[in-house]
Write a protein that holds these residues in place. Structure first.
Motif, short mmCIF file in Angstrom:
data_model
loop_
_atom_site.label_atom_id
_atom_site.label_comp_id
_atom_site.label_asym_id
_atom_site.label_seq_id
_atom_site.Cartn_x
_atom_site.Cartn_y
_atom_site.Cartn_z
N ASP A 15 10.24 -24.71 -9.63
CA ASP A 15 11.70 -24.65 -9.79
C ASP A 15 12.36 -25.21 -8.53
OD1 ASP A 15 14.20 -24.15 -10.72
OD2 ASP A 15 14.14 -21.99 -10.41
N LYS A 17 14.75 -28.53 -6.74
CA LYS A 17 15.61 -29.71 -6.84
C LYS A 17 15.38 -30.60 -5.63
CE LYS A 17 17.54 -28.30 -10.57
NZ LYS A 17 17.04 -28.79 -11.83
N ASP A 32 18.63 -15.35 -10.84
CA ASP A 32 18.59 -16.69 -11.40
C ASP A 32 18.75 -17.73 -10.29
OD1 ASP A 32 20.27 -19.09 -12.79
OD2 ASP A 32 18.90 -18.13 -14.21
N THR A 34 20.10 -20.60 -10.33
CA THR A 34 21.43 -21.22 -10.34
C THR A 34 22.41 -20.43 -9.48
OG1 THR A 34 20.98 -22.01 -12.57
CG2 THR A 34 23.27 -22.05 -11.84
N ARG A 37 21.71 -21.34 -5.89
CA ARG A 37 22.20 -22.70 -5.60
C ARG A 37 23.72 -22.72 -5.43
NH1 ARG A 37 18.00 -23.98 -9.59
NH2 ARG A 37 16.29 -24.88 -8.37
N ILE A 38 24.42 -21.99 -6.28
CA ILE A 38 25.89 -21.92 -6.17
C ILE A 38 26.29 -21.24 -4.86
CG2 ILE A 38 27.95 -20.83 -7.16
CD1 ILE A 38 26.68 -21.37 -9.93
#
Length: 67
Positions: A15, A17, A32, A34, A37-38
């Protein structure tokens, strides 16, 4: 008797990027990816703290399976 109940912060191999920092941190915190990342993006825009935190974890945390 060996106690393996501790967790280690590692960078994710699946997982990822850029370097797997957010994926590994999300797995460590059981949230999560995401969301992590946020939060890093928000910290980046609020004085570049997110950038430096990401770089430090990138350098300090090993990849999964390389411990």
């Amino acid at each position: 008797m060996e106690n393996n109940s501790y967790r280690k912060l590692t960078r994710s191999l699946t997982d990822r990027k850029i370097a797997g920092v957010c994926g590994g941190l999300a797995k460590y915190l059981n949230v999560d990816p995401t969301v992590v990342r946020i939060l890093f993006l928000i910290a980046l825009f609020c004085g570049s703290l997110g950038f430096w935190a990401y770089v430090i974890v990138w350098i300090a945390a090993p990849e999964e399976g390389r411990m």
